[in-house]
Design a protein around this motif. Structure first.
Motif, PDB file in Angstrom:
ATOM      1  N   ASP A 467      -5.098  -5.384   0.812  1.00 20.67           N
ATOM      2  CA  ASP A 467      -4.704  -6.544   1.621  1.00 20.67           C
ATOM      3  C   ASP A 467      -5.132  -7.778   0.847  1.00 20.67           C
ATOM      4  O   ASP A 467      -6.303  -8.152   0.842  1.00 20.67           O
ATOM      5  CB  ASP A 467      -5.365  -6.491   2.991  1.00 20.67           C
ATOM      6  CG  ASP A 467      -4.872  -7.600   3.921  1.00 20.67           C
ATOM      7  OD1 ASP A 467      -4.261  -8.561   3.410  1.00 20.67           O
ATOM      8  OD2 ASP A 467      -5.107  -7.519   5.132  1.00 20.67           O
ATOM      9  N   LEU A 468      -4.160  -8.429   0.187  1.00 22.12           N
ATOM     10  CA  LEU A 468      -4.470  -9.500  -0.756  1.00 22.12           C
ATOM     11  C   LEU A 468      -3.735 -10.778  -0.365  1.00 22.12           C
ATOM     12  O   LEU A 468      -2.561 -10.762  -0.023  1.00 22.12           O
ATOM     13  CB  LEU A 468      -4.050  -9.077  -2.167  1.00 22.12           C
ATOM     14  CG  LEU A 468      -4.431  -9.997  -3.324  1.00 22.12           C
ATOM     15  CD1 LEU A 468      -5.937  -9.996  -3.529  1.00 22.12           C
ATOM     16  CD2 LEU A 468      -3.719  -9.544  -4.598  1.00 22.12           C
ATOM     17  N   SER A 469      -4.443 -11.915  -0.423  1.00 19.56           N
ATOM     18  CA  SER A 469      -3.845 -13.233  -0.227  1.00 19.56           C
ATOM     19  C   SER A 469      -4.170 -14.097  -1.444  1.00 19.56           C
ATOM     20  O   SER A 469      -5.183 -13.875  -2.118  1.00 19.56           O
ATOM     21  CB  SER A 469      -4.380 -13.901   1.044  1.00 19.56           C
ATOM     22  OG  SER A 469      -4.012 -13.158   2.197  1.00 19.56           O
ATOM     23  N   SER A 470      -3.311 -15.070  -1.726  1.00 18.21           N
ATOM     24  CA  SER A 470      -3.499 -15.876  -2.929  1.00 18.21           C
ATOM     25  C   SER A 470      -2.976 -17.292  -2.715  1.00 18.21           C
ATOM     26  O   SER A 470      -2.089 -17.522  -1.885  1.00 18.21           O
ATOM     27  CB  SER A 470      -2.779 -15.218  -4.113  1.00 18.21           C
ATOM     28  OG  SER A 470      -2.951 -15.966  -5.294  1.00 18.21           O
ATOM     29  N   ARG A 471      -3.536 -18.242  -3.473  1.00 15.68           N
ATOM     30  CA  ARG A 471      -3.098 -19.631  -3.464  1.00 15.68           C
ATOM     31  C   ARG A 471      -3.078 -20.155  -4.891  1.00 15.68           C
ATOM     32  O   ARG A 471      -3.906 -19.793  -5.728  1.00 15.68           O
ATOM     33  CB  ARG A 471      -4.052 -20.517  -2.635  1.00 15.68           C
ATOM     34  CG  ARG A 471      -4.114 -20.191  -1.160  1.00 15.68           C
ATOM     35  CD  ARG A 471      -2.842 -20.625  -0.457  1.00 15.68           C
ATOM     36  NE  ARG A 471      -2.934 -20.460   0.980  1.00 15.68           N
ATOM     37  CZ  ARG A 471      -2.658 -19.326   1.614  1.00 15.68           C
ATOM     38  NH1 ARG A 471      -2.306 -18.244   0.909  1.00 15.68           N
ATOM     39  NH2 ARG A 471      -2.729 -19.256   2.920  1.00 15.68           N
ATOM     40  N   LEU A 472      -2.087 -21.034  -5.166  1.00 18.54           N
ATOM     41  CA  LEU A 472      -2.010 -21.713  -6.459  1.00 18.54           C
ATOM     42  C   LEU A 472      -1.605 -23.152  -6.220  1.00 18.54           C
ATOM     43  O   LEU A 472      -0.619 -23.435  -5.549  1.00 18.54           O
ATOM     44  CB  LEU A 472      -0.977 -21.033  -7.369  1.00 18.54           C
ATOM     45  CG  LEU A 472      -0.679 -21.754  -8.696  1.00 18.54           C
ATOM     46  CD1 LEU A 472      -1.919 -21.790  -9.583  1.00 18.54           C
ATOM     47  CD2 LEU A 472       0.492 -21.103  -9.427  1.00 18.54           C
ATOM     48  N   ASP A 473      -2.389 -24.065  -6.775  1.00 20.49           N
ATOM     49  CA  ASP A 473      -2.115 -25.503  -6.688  1.00 20.49           C
ATOM     50  C   ASP A 473      -2.174 -26.044  -8.106  1.00 20.49           C
ATOM     51  O   ASP A 473      -3.239 -26.078  -8.730  1.00 20.49           O
ATOM     52  CB  ASP A 473      -3.154 -26.183  -5.797  1.00 20.49           C
ATOM     53  CG  ASP A 473      -2.988 -27.703  -5.754  1.00 20.49           C
ATOM     54  OD1 ASP A 473      -2.001 -28.205  -6.316  1.00 20.49           O
ATOM     55  OD2 ASP A 473      -3.846 -28.381  -5.164  1.00 20.49           O
ATOM     56  N   VAL A 474      -1.016 -26.447  -8.650  1.00 23.24           N
ATOM     57  CA  VAL A 474      -0.943 -26.885 -10.034  1.00 23.24           C
ATOM     58  C   VAL A 474      -0.175 -28.190 -10.128  1.00 23.24           C
ATOM     59  O   VAL A 474       0.808 -28.408  -9.421  1.00 23.24           O
ATOM     60  CB  VAL A 474      -0.289 -25.783 -10.914  1.00 23.24           C
ATOM     61  CG1 VAL A 474       1.108 -25.464 -10.424  1.00 23.24           C
ATOM     62  CG2 VAL A 474      -0.264 -26.184 -12.377  1.00 23.24           C
ATOM     63  N   ILE A 475      -0.629 -29.090 -11.006  1.00 26.74           N
ATOM     64  CA  ILE A 475       0.002 -30.392 -11.234  1.00 26.74           C
ATOM     65  C   ILE A 475       0.175 -30.591 -12.730  1.00 26.74           C
ATOM     66  O   ILE A 475      -0.746 -30.334 -13.521  1.00 26.74           O
ATOM     67  CB  ILE A 475      -0.856 -31.548 -10.662  1.00 26.74           C
ATOM     68  CG1 ILE A 475      -0.895 -31.489  -9.144  1.00 26.74           C
ATOM     69  CG2 ILE A 475      -0.310 -32.893 -11.110  1.00 26.74           C
ATOM     70  CD1 ILE A 475       0.407 -31.871  -8.472  1.00 26.74           C
ATOM     71  N   TRP A 476       1.367 -31.055 -13.135  1.00 31.95           N
ATOM     72  CA  TRP A 476       1.618 -31.343 -14.548  1.00 31.95           C
ATOM     73  C   TRP A 476       2.084 -32.776 -14.691  1.00 31.95           C
ATOM     74  O   TRP A 476       2.939 -33.250 -13.934  1.00 31.95           O
ATOM     75  CB  TRP A 476       2.687 -30.398 -15.102  1.00 31.95           C
ATOM     76  CG  TRP A 476       3.087 -30.723 -16.515  1.00 31.95           C
ATOM     77  CD1 TRP A 476       2.327 -30.625 -17.634  1.00 31.95           C
ATOM     78  CD2 TRP A 476       4.369 -31.201 -16.949  1.00 31.95           C
ATOM     79  NE1 TRP A 476       3.036 -31.016 -18.749  1.00 31.95           N
ATOM     80  CE2 TRP A 476       4.297 -31.374 -18.355  1.00 31.95           C
ATOM     81  CE3 TRP A 476       5.553 -31.504 -16.290  1.00 31.95           C
ATOM     82  CZ2 TRP A 476       5.370 -31.840 -19.100  1.00 31.95           C
ATOM     83  CZ3 TRP A 476       6.626 -31.975 -17.036  1.00 31.95           C
ATOM     84  CH2 TRP A 476       6.536 -32.133 -18.424  1.00 31.95           C
ATOM     85  N   GLY A 492      -9.246 -10.662  -1.253  1.00 34.30           N
ATOM     86  CA  GLY A 492      -8.940  -9.305  -0.814  1.00 34.30           C
ATOM     87  C   GLY A 492      -9.778  -8.910   0.381  1.00 34.30           C
ATOM     88  O   GLY A 492     -11.001  -9.114   0.393  1.00 34.30           O
ATOM     89  N   ALA A 493      -9.129  -8.343   1.388  1.00 41.09           N
ATOM     90  CA  ALA A 493      -9.850  -7.905   2.585  1.00 41.09           C
ATOM     91  C   ALA A 493     -10.851  -6.815   2.227  1.00 41.09           C
ATOM     92  O   ALA A 493     -10.509  -5.837   1.543  1.00 41.09           O
ATOM     93  CB  ALA A 493      -8.853  -7.389   3.624  1.00 41.09           C
ATOM     94  N   ASP A 494     -12.123  -7.001   2.644  1.00 44.01           N
ATOM     95  CA  ASP A 494     -13.230  -6.068   2.363  1.00 44.01           C
ATOM     96  C   ASP A 494     -13.473  -5.922   0.868  1.00 44.01           C
ATOM     97  O   ASP A 494     -14.047  -4.927   0.421  1.00 44.01           O
ATOM     98  CB  ASP A 494     -12.958  -4.689   2.985  1.00 44.01           C
ATOM     99  CG  ASP A 494     -12.826  -4.756   4.494  1.00 44.01           C
ATOM    100  OD1 ASP A 494     -13.574  -5.532   5.119  1.00 44.01           O
ATOM    101  OD2 ASP A 494     -11.967  -4.049   5.044  1.00 44.01           O
ATOM    102  N   MET A 495     -13.038  -6.896   0.088  1.00 46.72           N
ATOM    103  CA  MET A 495     -13.253  -6.877  -1.359  1.00 46.72           C
ATOM    104  C   MET A 495     -14.046  -8.092  -1.818  1.00 46.72           C
ATOM    105  O   MET A 495     -15.084  -7.966  -2.460  1.00 46.72           O
ATOM    106  CB  MET A 495     -11.916  -6.830  -2.104  1.00 46.72           C
ATOM    107  CG  MET A 495     -11.121  -5.570  -1.901  1.00 46.72           C
ATOM    108  SD  MET A 495      -9.570  -5.629  -2.843  1.00 46.72           S
ATOM    109  CE  MET A 495      -8.893  -4.023  -2.449  1.00 46.72           C
ATOM    110  N   GLY A 496     -13.530  -9.287  -1.482  1.00 50.28           N
ATOM    111  CA  GLY A 496     -14.164 -10.508  -1.932  1.00 50.28           C
ATOM    112  C   GLY A 496     -13.100 -11.510  -2.353  1.00 50.28           C
ATOM    113  O   GLY A 496     -11.917 -11.362  -2.028  1.00 50.28           O
ATOM    114  N   SER A 497     -13.542 -12.510  -3.100  1.00 51.81           N
ATOM    115  CA  SER A 497     -12.598 -13.556  -3.496  1.00 51.81           C
ATOM    116  C   SER A 497     -12.908 -14.049  -4.898  1.00 51.81           C
ATOM    117  O   SER A 497     -14.035 -13.953  -5.383  1.00 51.81           O
ATOM    118  CB  SER A 497     -12.635 -14.726  -2.513  1.00 51.81           C
ATOM    119  OG  SER A 497     -13.913 -15.349  -2.520  1.00 51.81           O
ATOM    120  N   LEU A 498     -11.837 -14.601  -5.519  1.00 45.00           N
ATOM    121  CA  LEU A 498     -11.945 -15.205  -6.845  1.00 45.00           C
ATOM    122  C   LEU A 498     -11.235 -16.544  -6.786  1.00 45.00           C
ATOM    123  O   LEU A 498     -10.107 -16.642  -6.298  1.00 45.00           O
ATOM    124  CB  LEU A 498     -11.284 -14.305  -7.894  1.00 45.00           C
ATOM    125  CG  LEU A 498     -11.035 -14.929  -9.277  1.00 45.00           C
ATOM    126  CD1 LEU A 498     -12.357 -15.182  -9.995  1.00 45.00           C
ATOM    127  CD2 LEU A 498     -10.130 -14.024 -10.119  1.00 45.00           C
TER     128      LEU A 498
END
Length: 634
Positions: A467-476, A492-498
């Motif tokens: 169960d994975l969620s992600s975000r990306l915020d990028v500016i050029w 990740g659910a029951d995993m942690g975050s990066l």
């Protein structure tokens, strides 16, 4: 097509006014001859009138003008029963009809067996003004003077040739009601069938169900079909208030398309900048490039607008023998269409199915689409060129589900399923127009972690599902050639975050150059100046350590101590055993001992690029160019 019929029939239908005003055969013939004399290229084979029978007739009507021609075998006029011929002009025409009408426009040929016009009226002076060659007003605008109770066409065939293709459309039971000031209160077509014959792309055929439209501007329709506009920004006008099409089908050797119902509200339009004939011929030419074809099609779209377009129960089948594919859409709509600008596009209940698997989407939406970049027919200088992509504000997808079926020669366990709760891409909108960016979000990508599957390593750790969620915020920024990753996260659910943030320089459009050498040189010029990394553990590291211990036939504590030793002694030695390397090893060892969180920051004021990685002799030498700080469990 209805407007062209009106244009073609106007000449003979409103000649009824002359017939009505003529009290005898002589006066009718005299008036008809006067009209023919005033209209270039108009001739009659015969003219007759029988006032005592209430009927007038023109045989063999021919009209040739500017590459177009009109031929009608017979035109008949009859006044209302309560009015004699001489007085009928004051009350209106009873009925006019034409048999065996053929209209050739150069691009298309129209054939009508019979057309009937009821309740039309126009004075002879108005008729002459309508066809007066000295009248500079466009013919379409002059038709505003025509008034009729109805125009009926039992059948009309239209044949069009563009390039190698021949299109034939057959319209059944066309009926226009309440025609006044160039508009029809109602227009109906019982059905339309068509065929397309093309040796280059293959043959196809299809049909429309019943077509109904309200408040149709016949004059505007005629202008759109026959004229061009001078001003690029000429405003659009309402073409019709609403249209309803009860079904559509298109079939060919490559597949089939079916639509249960099509509706549109407040459709607007304007004449094109380029004649339709020229554009259609250019699109059909094999030598026309894809970019040029896109520009021509976009110019066509630019002539129209609508408050709302909706299609329901869409089915698209691709016939590719064993790899047959089917796409179905429950409902699709376009809101506030203004040429190439579209406020929103929404599709619901999409299903894409083929033998190798099935993908379904509950909803798919686009916001703030702008297709104007597609109107540029020039070849883009790079793959990210503005003329190769439409602009947008947001793309969003909800409830994506996929099921992949294993191939015949694969084990059954190789099949997999996945789900996505929501996926979205949004354009960042900074105040500086020279900057652009994206916000990407992925919510709850889930998939089973069964044995033998893609995520079998997670199954070995004891996880049943990913169960994975992600975000990306990028500016050029094009001006400074800087790319900022403000945030890239994985949770990740029951995993942690990066979470990662980074700063790059020398990022230019040459990275997307069509020339591979230019693109490679641009990639070598990119420098990374800053990297921040933060890890939060919620069970993944503990489970991974347990699997490691099992594989190495150790206890968890023994495996942990071994990793701590490597972080404390081996890692600093590999990095030159300088103070920053020892500090990094110590922070990592602290995290391994009690994995809660870990942070790393790397700064390179001068930047680190691919060349630095290629020519560096030892990791320690690279570390001297970077300022590294690390911390654990804070």
């Amino acid at each position: 097509m209805k407007s062209r019929t009106l244009l073609a029939g106007a000449g003979f239908c409103i000649l009824a006014a002359v017939a009505i005003e003529s009290a005898d055969r002589y006066l009718f013939r005299q008036a008809a001859a006067a009209v023919a004399a005033r209209v270039d290229g108009l001739t009659f084979a015969g003219i007759s009138a029988e006032p005592w029978r209430g009927e007038a007739r023109i045989d063999g009507l021919d009209w040739r003008r500017r590459g177009s021609s009109l031929h009608v075998r017979a035109v008949k006029f009859a006044p209302p029963r309560l009015f004699p011929l001489a007085g009928a002009a004051l009350a209106g025409l009873g009925e006019a009809s034409a048999d065996d009408l053929t209209l050739e426009t150069g691009l298309s040929v129209y054939r009508i067996k019979r057309i009937v016009l009821v309740g039309a009226s126009l004075s002879s002076a108005g008729l002459l003004q309508l066809f007066d060659p000295k009248n500079t007003e466009p013919l379409a605008e002059r038709l505003v003077a025509l008034t009729a109770a109805s125009i009926a066409i039992p059948e009309m065939t239209v044949e069009t040739k563009t390039g190698t293709a021949t299109q034939t459309f057959i319209y059944r039971d066309i009926l226009l009601n309440g025609i006044s000031a160039g508009k029809a209160a109602e227009a109906n077509i019982a059905g339309i069938s068509f065929s397309i014959l093309d040796p280059r792309t293959g043959d196809a055929d299809g049909a429309y169900g019943k077509v109904s439209a309200k408040d149709v501007d016949l004059v505007l329709a005629a202008k759109i079909l026959s004229e061009t506009r001078d001003q690029e920004n000429e405003p659009k006008r309402e073409l019709f208030n609403a249209i309803d099409i009860d079904g559509f089908h298109l079939g060919g050797a490559q597949g089939e398309l079916d639509i249960r119902r099509l509706t549109a509200a407040t459709v607007t339009g304007r004449a094109p900048l380029r004649p339709w004939r020229e554009a259609a011929t250019a699109v059909a030419e094999p030598s026309t490039s894809g970019a040029q074809r896109s520009a021509l099609l976009a110019a066509f779209v630019d002539a129209f607008g609508s408050d709302d377009l909706t299609a329901t129960e869409i089915g698209l089948n691709f016939r590719k023998e064993a790899n047959a594919t089917r796409l179905t859409i429950g409902r699709a709509s376009i809101s506030l269409l203004d040429g190439p600008r579209i406020d929103g596009v929404e599709a619901q209940n999409l299903v894409f199915a083929r033998p190798s698997g099935r993908i379904s989407v509950e909803s798919l939406s686009f916001r703030g689409l702008d297709l104007r970049p597609l109107t540029n027919s020039d070849r883009a200088p790079n793959l990210l060129g503005e003329d190769l992509r439409p602009d947008f504000e947001q793309i969003a997808m909800t409830k994506l589900e996929g099921r992949l079926t294993p191939t015949e020669d694969a084990d059954a366990s190789s099949g997999s399923t996945f789900e996505v709760e929501r996926f979205a891409i949004e354009r960042a909108a900074p105040k500086d127009a020279a900057r652009s960016g994206l916000n990407v979000s992925l919510d709850h990508f889930t998939a089973p972690a069964g044995d033998g599957g893609v995520f079998s390593t997670l199954a070995a750790m004891g996880y049943e599902r990913l169960d994975l969620s992600s975000r990306l915020d990028v500016i050029w920024s094009e001006a400074s050639s800087e790319l900022a990753i403000n945030s890239f996260s994985l949770d990740g659910a029951d995993m942690g975050s990066l979470n990662i943030t980074a700063q790059f320089s020398n990022v230019t459009l040459d990275l997307a150059s069509r020339d591979e050498r230019v693109a490679a040189a641009a990639a070598h010029s990119v420098l990374i100046k800053k990297l921040d990394l933060h890890v939060e553990n919620a069970g993944l590291f503990d489970k991974a350590l347990a699997v490691q211990a099992k594989n190495e036939k150790q206890s968890v504590d023994e495996a942990r101590q071994s990793d701590i030793l490597k972080a404390t002694l081996l890692l600093p030695a590999l990095l030159g055993n300088e103070a920053p390397a020892r500090a990094l090893g110590a922070a990592l060892a602290k995290f391994i001992a009690a994995p809660k969180n870990f942070s790393l920051q790397a700064l390179a004021p001068e930047g680190i690029g691919i060349a630095d990685l290629e020519f560096v002799q030892t990791p320690g030498a690279l570390l001297k160019k970077i300022e590294v700080t690390a911390a654990a469990n804070q």
